[in-house]
Scaffold this active site. Structure first.
Site, PDB file in Angstrom:
ATOM      1  N   ASP A 267       0.860  -1.176   0.000  1.00 42.68           N
ATOM      2  CA  ASP A 267       0.000   0.000   0.000  1.00 42.68           C
ATOM      3  C   ASP A 267       0.905   1.239   0.000  1.00 42.68           C
ATOM      4  O   ASP A 267       2.130   1.153   0.133  1.00 42.68           O
ATOM      5  CB  ASP A 267      -0.964  -0.008   1.190  1.00 42.68           C
ATOM      6  CG  ASP A 267      -2.219   0.815   0.885  1.00 42.68           C
ATOM      7  OD1 ASP A 267      -2.157   1.687  -0.028  1.00 42.68           O
ATOM      8  OD2 ASP A 267      -3.255   0.623   1.532  1.00 42.68           O
TER       9      ASP A 267
HETATM   10  C1  BGC Z   1      -5.086   3.194   0.192  1.00 41.68           C
HETATM   11  C2  BGC Z   1      -5.304   2.216  -0.943  1.00 41.68           C
HETATM   12  C3  BGC Z   1      -5.161   2.920  -2.269  1.00 41.68           C
HETATM   13  C4  BGC Z   1      -3.811   3.607  -2.317  1.00 41.68           C
HETATM   14  C5  BGC Z   1      -3.546   4.294  -3.635  1.00 41.68           C
HETATM   15  C6  BGC Z   1      -3.859   4.054   0.014  1.00 41.68           C
HETATM   16  O1  BGC Z   1      -3.830   5.090   0.942  1.00 41.68           O
HETATM   17  O2  BGC Z   1      -5.022   2.478   1.407  1.00 41.68           O
HETATM   18  O3  BGC Z   1      -6.571   1.634  -0.837  1.00 41.68           O
HETATM   19  O4  BGC Z   1      -5.312   2.008  -3.318  1.00 41.68           O
HETATM   20  O5  BGC Z   1      -3.746   4.568  -1.294  1.00 41.68           O
HETATM   21  O6  BGC Z   1      -4.356   5.362  -3.846  1.00 41.68           O
END
Ligand code: BGC
Length: 708
Positions: A267
């Site tokens: 993530d």
């Molecule tokens: C989130 C993810 C997301 C990623 C990219 C993160 O903060 O937890 O769900 O896909 O950002 O935007």
């Protein structure tokens, strides 16, 4: 044969790539990076995420465009030494330009077809702008509505969530991933993110092996079985091991036990965050832990970019680890057909907001609505009434999109108030008001008030957790004041989570739960309010009476002191009822369904068929979602008091009866024991077929140790 060719091509590429170029494939860089062009040219970028900030779901994002991505792709394919195409990713969760209900709303349809169609629409529209990878579906089981991200998932139940996970993967990835209108899916956040303590985002998770295996992992396993080509590791730690560094989850279970041959992305900045978890002293240590655990691509932290090559050169990380990760990333690019067709046809964006797409999200929205209460006031007549349309969200437009809508354009949405105006006869008088006191004055002269209340988007989604499930400040007081005026009130609730609606339930004539319903959501709501659609949604998550009951979910464990009426020793609260306000699976209709004639038919071996008849005893045609629940009465570890094991949508004309039939096999009755082993334990099972998790026709059957 095709995959042999792909593997051989990957071998050939790996043989020519420098260590730096290999590491480049393991790096995802934000579109806003100031040196993006140059880094792509140098072969340092495997993927670009089309969002400039972390938490893109919580604020506006620059729109993606095929022209911009083609420009960047040209640098990769024509100017970098290895000519490896870049994979462009974006969060496309429940629609792109055409926005469907939030995933929790889609789950309310209990319809894999709805989810598959919506994800197909999203794939078609996003790929038209050059996006070939979405960070979706979110498959985190959520038992705690304080957690804002409950909006992004399919609810509290592993069986329902698994069925919808399968549908989402098939929708995003299409028949062939190499079709230009397919996108690579990325189930997230693997795993158990929804169990964050206190419902507070990013918080630590404590789950047992059995709960992890029986509750949190099944949707991910279903997604992998459906062919998901990538997966995102979750932010939190489980039992002291941050998931970004969790080899047991990312390699042992995912890649080895399940045979996942796609790639794992962290993530956002989670590799770097290993330092803040306190398991890595510096960025090199973080890179080492994540790479060894099985994270193949680093989202946005640049820790891999800065550290991996040095770790290999210092002999701390075998180059084979890098090669294995790069192989997985390249495999995905081959499967997407990016080597053959790296560019996007810039004319394709004409399909955005296509009428077929609007029709699909309108159908999804119609099925996402749950009638929670109706004293008979609904459906409303379209003629001869004075209707007040009040409440803070009556004129809302962007709010209808919900969290994680990066691409929906507010101009494509019409408010609930405007849709009502357009739907009713000229003999209807509509009254509206901006101020609460004006609303109350005008409400006195109305036959009925439609009060549109609930949560805005800024209270829902990532990093938007709450400590109360009450309506936001002022709204309950407004509803109470309407009640005091004795004006019949239909409450439409927009929200990204279950709210504690007990006070609303006491005073409203009807309650319609509408989540955040998307581009066509207002029309779908109006269709239900005025009877053009008969509501059929059923809750994918329990609605508590008060936040203090949380976590409250239907498939809980028994205690040694259960709940016989009158027994004072049972597990309960002293100051409130124990039961939910609305149980999992609950939802009303404009007609009535009766269940009768439960039959349990034993087959040879450990399988049974369970049947019941469902009759539409009411005045209107309608759809009922019949549900099958099972309980393993005695087992080596305690098993949930009920578990969903089947569901079926029946369309019934007035007076019509249909038989619903479910087959339960040994696999359906198996579970993971305390050691994490999947076992089937013969014995007695209870079974129910009914309209929700709290009611139904009950029976039992026995499976003997010899399977007879
Ligand atoms: C989130 C993810 C997301 C990623 C990219 C993160 O903060 O937890 O769900 O896909 O950002 O935007």
């Amino acid at each position: 044969m095709e995959s042999v060719t792909v593997e051989a091509q990957i071998d050939a590429l790996l043989a020519q790539m420098t260590l730096a170029e290999k590491v480049g494939q393991m790096c995802q860089v934000p579109i806003s990076h100031p040196e993006l062009d140059e880094r792509i040219r140098r072969g340092e970028v495997g993927s670009v995420i089309y969002s400039g900030t972390p938490l893109p779901g919580t604020g506006p994002q620059p729109p993606a465009s095929a022209a911009r991505l083609n420009y960047l792709q040209r640098i990769a394919v024509e100017e970098s030494r290895m000519r490896i195409p870049v994979l462009f990713g974006r969060d496309v969760l429940h629609g792109y330009k055409t926005v469907a209900p939030i995933p929790l709303g889609m789950a309310t349809s209990w319809s894999p077809d709805v989810v598959r169609s919506v994800c197909r629409v999203a794939a078609r529209e996003a790929s038209a702008d050059g996006i070939r990878w979405t960070f979706a579906p979110m498959l985190d089981i959520a038992r705690d509505p304080r957690w804002g991200r409950i909006a992004e998932g399919f609810g509290e139940d592993p069986f329902l969530c698994s069925a919808l996970a399968d549908a989402a993967i098939r929708g995003f990835q299409g028949d062939e991933l190499s079709d230009p209108d397919s996108v690579l899916a990325c189930p997230k956040h693997y795993a158990a993110y929804g169990a964050a303590e206190g419902g507070r985002d990013y918080n630590a998770v404590e789950v047992t092996t059995a709960t992890l295996r029986n509750v949190y992992l099944p949707p991910f396993h279903a997604a992998i079985r459906a062919g998901a080509g990538s997966i995102m590791s979750a932010f939190p730690e489980i039992g002291g091991v941050p998931i970004t560094a969790n080899r047991a989850l990312l390699t042992d279970i995912l890649k080895e036990e399940w045979g996942f041959d796609g790639f794992v992305i962290s993530d956002w900045a989670a590799v770097d965050e290993l330092r803040y978890h306190g398991v890595a002293a510096d960025r090199a240590g973080a890179a080492l832990l994540a790479a060894q655990a099985g994270v193949d691509m680093d989202m946005a932290s640049d820790v891999y970019a800065d550290e991996l090559a040095g770790l290999v050169e210092a002999g701390r990380l075998p180059e084979a680890v890098i090669d294995a990760a790069v192989r997985r990333v390249l495999r995905a690019k081959f499967r997407l057909g990016l080597f053959d067709r790296p560019y996007t046809d810039e004319q394709r964006s004409a399909i955005h907001l296509h009428p077929d797409h609007l029709r699909i999200v309108r159908d999804a929205a119609a099925r996402s609505l749950v009638l929670l209460k109706n004293d008979g006031i609904l459906p409303l007549a379209k003629a001869g009434l004075t209707i007040g349309i009040f409440g803070p969200l009556a004129n809302a437009r962007r709010t209808l999109f919900g969290a994680w809508t990066l691409d929906g354009d507010e101009a494509s949405v019409v408010s609930i108030a405007d849709r009502i105006r357009a739907a009713v006869d000229r003999s209807v008088t509509i009254r509206t008001a901006e101020l609460v006191d004006d609303a109350l004055t005008r409400a006195r002269h109305c036959d009925v008030v439609i009060a549109v209340v609930g949560e805005g988007v800024s209270r829902s989604g990532e990093d938007h957790c709450v400590t109360t499930l009450d309506l936001p400040p002022g709204q309950q007081a407004f509803l109470d004041a309407l009640h005091a005026l004795q004006v019949p009130t239909v409450v439409v609730v927009l929200a990204g989570r279950p709210l504690a609606l007990e006070p609303v339930h006491r005073s409203a004539a009807a309650i319609l739960m509408a989540w955040h319903p998307g581009t066509e959501g207002a029309q779908a709501i109006v269709d239900v309010l005025f009877g053009d659609t008969v509501p059929s949604g059923k809750l994918p998550v329990t609605f508590p009476r008060t936040v203090g009951q949380v976590p409250l979910y239907y498939n809980h464990k028994p205690t040694g002191r259960p709940l016989p009426p009158g027994d004072r020793r049972h597990s309960r609260y002293t100051d409130h009822l124990d039961s939910p306000l609305y149980p999992f699976g609950y939802g009303l209709s404009y007609t009535h369904f009766e269940y009768s004639n439960l039959h349990i038919i034993r087959e040879d071996g450990p399988a049974v068929t369970v049947r019941a008849e469902v009759t539409n005893t009411g005045p209107r045609a309608g759809e009922e979602i019949a549900q099958l629940y099972v309980r393993d009465l005695v087992a080596s570890i305690s098993r949930p008091v009920k578990e969903l094991k089947g569901f079926a949508r029946l369309a019934l004309a007035p007076g019509e009866t249909q038989t619903v039939s479910f087959r339960l096999t040994r696999d359906d009755l198996s579970f993971y024991n305390a050691e994490g082993k999947r076992v089937f334990e013969p014995g007695e099972f209870a079974v129910w077929i009914g309209p929700d998790s709290s009611r139904g026709l009950a029976g039992t059957f026995v499976i003997d140790p010899d399977g007879a």
